[in-house]
Motif scaffolding. Sequence first.
Motif, short mmCIF file in Angstrom:
data_model
loop_
_atom_site.label_atom_id
_atom_site.label_comp_id
_atom_site.label_asym_id
_atom_site.label_seq_id
_atom_site.Cartn_x
_atom_site.Cartn_y
_atom_site.Cartn_z
N THR B 20 0.83 -1.20 0.00
CA THR B 20 0.00 0.00 0.00
C THR B 20 0.86 1.25 0.00
O THR B 20 0.52 2.24 -0.65
N GLY B 21 1.98 1.21 0.69
CA GLY B 21 2.85 2.37 0.69
C GLY B 21 3.38 2.68 -0.70
O GLY B 21 3.44 3.83 -1.12
N HIS B 23 1.91 1.97 -3.45
CA HIS B 23 0.83 2.48 -4.30
C HIS B 23 0.58 3.95 -4.10
O HIS B 23 0.03 4.60 -4.98
N VAL B 24 0.96 4.49 -2.93
CA VAL B 24 0.75 5.91 -2.71
C VAL B 24 1.51 6.72 -3.76
O VAL B 24 1.07 7.80 -4.16
N PHE B 26 2.00 5.87 -6.88
CA PHE B 26 1.55 5.71 -8.25
C PHE B 26 0.60 6.83 -8.64
O PHE B 26 -0.02 7.46 -7.82
N GLU B 27 0.46 7.04 -9.97
CA GLU B 27 -0.56 7.94 -10.47
C GLU B 27 -1.91 7.26 -10.34
O GLU B 27 -2.02 6.06 -10.51
N PRO B 28 -2.97 8.03 -10.08
CA PRO B 28 -4.28 7.38 -10.00
C PRO B 28 -4.67 6.78 -11.34
O PRO B 28 -4.41 7.36 -12.39
N ARG B 29 -5.28 5.61 -11.31
CA ARG B 29 -5.68 4.95 -12.55
C ARG B 29 -7.09 5.31 -12.95
O ARG B 29 -7.53 4.93 -14.02
N THR B 30 -7.81 6.01 -12.09
CA THR B 30 -9.15 6.43 -12.46
C THR B 30 -9.05 7.84 -13.03
O THR B 30 -8.07 8.54 -12.83
N GLU B 32 -11.01 11.67 -13.81
CA GLU B 32 -12.12 12.51 -13.37
C GLU B 32 -12.94 12.85 -14.60
O GLU B 32 -12.40 13.28 -15.60
#
Lengths: 167, 171, 343
Positions: B20-21, B23-24, B26-30, B32
Motif C-alpha cells: 500500500t505504501g 501504491h501511494v 503511483f498515479e491514480p488509474r481512475t 475525473e
Amino acid sequence: MSPLIGFGLVAGFLLASAVMVVRSDNLVHSVLWLSVVLVLTAVVFILLGATFLGGIQIILYTGGVITLMLFGIMLTGKQDTVEIPNPSEGHLAGAGAALAFLVPTLSAIWATDFGPDKGLPPVTAKHIGTAVLGPHLVAFEALSVLLLAAMIGAIVLARRSDPGEGR
Amino acid sequence: MRRSLSLRWIWQSLKALGVTGKHVLFEPRTTEGIRSAESRAPRYRASFALVHDEHGEEACIGCSLCEKICPSTVITVVPGGKVESPATGKKRGTLEDFTLDLQACIICELCVQVCPVDAIVMVREQETPGYSREDLVLTMDKLYANEHDKPRYWGSGSALMEMQDPKKEVG
Amino acid sequence: MLDNPIVWAFAIGGPLITFLMGGGAVATWWERRFAGKMQTRFGPNRVGPQGILQPVADAFKMMQKEDIVPRAADRTLFNLAPIFPPFLVIASAAVIPFAATVDATGKYDPTGAVAELDIGILWVLSMAGLMVFPIWVAGWSANNKYTLLSGMRMVAQGISYEIPMVLCALIPVIYAGSLSLSDIVAYQHEHGWIALSLSPSMFVGAAAMLLFFLTSLAEANRIPFDIPEAESELIAGVMVEYTGIKFGIFMLAEYLHTIVAAALTSALFLGGPSPLFGPAGPIAGLIWMLGKTLVLFVLIYWLRWSLYRFRSDQLMDLCWKVLVPMSLLLVMLAALMVAGGFA
C-alpha cells in the motif's frame, strides 16, 4: 462555600441515583444507575483529595464490576425484550427499615468528634505505593494470593460447567 | 489452534504495508469525468449520432428499418414526406422525428448495420448522466449534435455490411 | 489569572476541543483521500479545494436524515448512548501535555495539558475503561439481536485489551517514577525518548510502545481489530440501528479516538513536546508534539487499509495468549532496568 455547594450537588445526585437503582423497574436501568453511583463515588473521593482512589474506583468498579453485572444479566436473564422487568415490592416496609438503619447511624456520625482538620497533605499514588511495598507488604502479598485463589476458583467453576469436554 | 500472532503474520503484514505504501506513489488509474476515447479499446462504442450526407443534407430517409430491427424497440421513427433534394434533384424521404432511448439499448449495433444510407452511426464517448430519466432518451437534436460533438466509431452501415458480404470469403 | 485551574482549563480546553473536533472532521477526509492514494484512485476531491470541505457536506447530509428509533427499543438509553463516546474520548485527552515551557533556570516544564493531574495516566485509563459502556448500551437498547451480539463482542474486546494497555502504559510510569504525563514528558526530555533512547532500556521501551499502540487500536476498534464494527460484514455492527447524526457522532468518536491514541502514544513513548534537536520553547514543543501525533496518525490509517481484520477468536487468542504475557514480561524487564540503573 463553593466546595460545599459542589459536594452538595454531587451527593444529592448520588443519593438520587442510588434510589433509582432500587426503584427502577428495568433491570438494565438499575445497573446503569449503579454505574452512575459508582462514578459519583469516585468524584467524592476526588473532592476529598484521594485522586488515586478515585481513579481506581472508576477503573475497577465502574469498569470491572458493572461489566460483570451486565454480562451476568445478558447471559442468564431472558432477553426476548429490551425491558427486563425488575419490580420491587413492600415499599413501605423497605422505607421503614431504611429509616430504622439511617437514624441511629446519622446521629452516631453527627455525635462523633472527628477532631480538628489536621491539614495533612493529600495522599498521592507515591505514598500509597511506598506504603504498600513497605510497611504493608505482607497484606499486599496476601491479597495477591487471594486474587490468585479467586482466579483459580473461577477457572475450575467454568470448566465444571461442561463435563463432556475433558480438556 | 493456529497462532494468530506469528512471525509469518508479522512479515506478511509488513509486506502488505509495503504494497500500500508503494501504491501511494503511483498515479491514480481512475479519471475525473468521462474517460477519453483514445484510452478505450478499439471496438468500444457508447452512444449514437445521426449524420449528414456528402451533400450536407440530413442522410436519414425515414425508412424506419432501424426501428423495425431493434431487438429492444428503443427507436421511434416518425417519417416526414417525400421532398425533392436540392443537391441531387431526386426525390427522397425525410425524417420528421427520431427518438432513441439509451436506457434500454443493448449496443447490438443492428440499427447501424441495417441502415441503407449510413445515417445512424455510433460514437465512442458516453453520454453524461443526468438528473432525470428523460436525460438518457436521445432526441433528434442530441443525435445530430453528437455528429460533431463525439468521436465517431468506424462502423457505418455500408462498411459493416461489406465485411459480412459472403462473395468476398470465397476469394 | 491563569493560575486558577478552572480558568486555565477553559483557556486551554477550548482550543483543545476545537482542535480535536476539527481534527476528527479532517480525519474523515484524510481517511478517504489517503485510502484513495493507496488504491491508485482519487478520494473525494470535489467539495472545496482537494475535497477538504467533504466532512462539512457529510455533516449536513447526516443532519438532514430522518431520525428513526425502533419502536420496541429503549428510547431513553437509545438516545443517550451516542453522547458519551466523544465526551469520554475528549476527556481522556485532557491530561496530554501539548506544549512545554522552559523557565529561567532551564527547567523543562510540560504544561500544555488542560488539567495536570497527579494521576495522569490513571485518568486516561479510566476514561478508556468507561468507553465500553455507551457502546454496549447502544447495542442493547436497539432491541436487535445482532447489535446485542456486536455489543457483547465489543465489550469483550474492550475489557480484554485494556489489560495489556494498562500494563504497557506502566512502562513509562516505572521509568519516570510518576503517574503524571507531564512528569513522564519531563523525564523523557532528560533521558531521551523511551522508545528511541539508544540505551539498553530502548528495547523494552520500543516493545512497550508497539504493544501500547496496538492495544490502543484495539480499544478504538480500528482494523485490524474492528470485528465489532466490521464495515464490510456487519455494516457498523453495534451502530446499525442508528440513523443520521447519532451514527455520525459514533463515527466521530472513533476518529477522535485515533487522534487521541496517536497523541497519547507520542506523549508516553516518544517524548511528547520534547524536541530531538533545536529549541524547546512552547511553540517548538507544540510543533514537535503535533508532528509526532501526525506520524502515528498516518500509521494508523496506513494499517487500516493494509491489513486483514482478526477473527473474534484470533482477537481473544492474541490478547490473552500473547499480549498479556508479553506485557507482564515487559513490566518485569522495565523494573529490572530501573533497578539496574539503565533507565
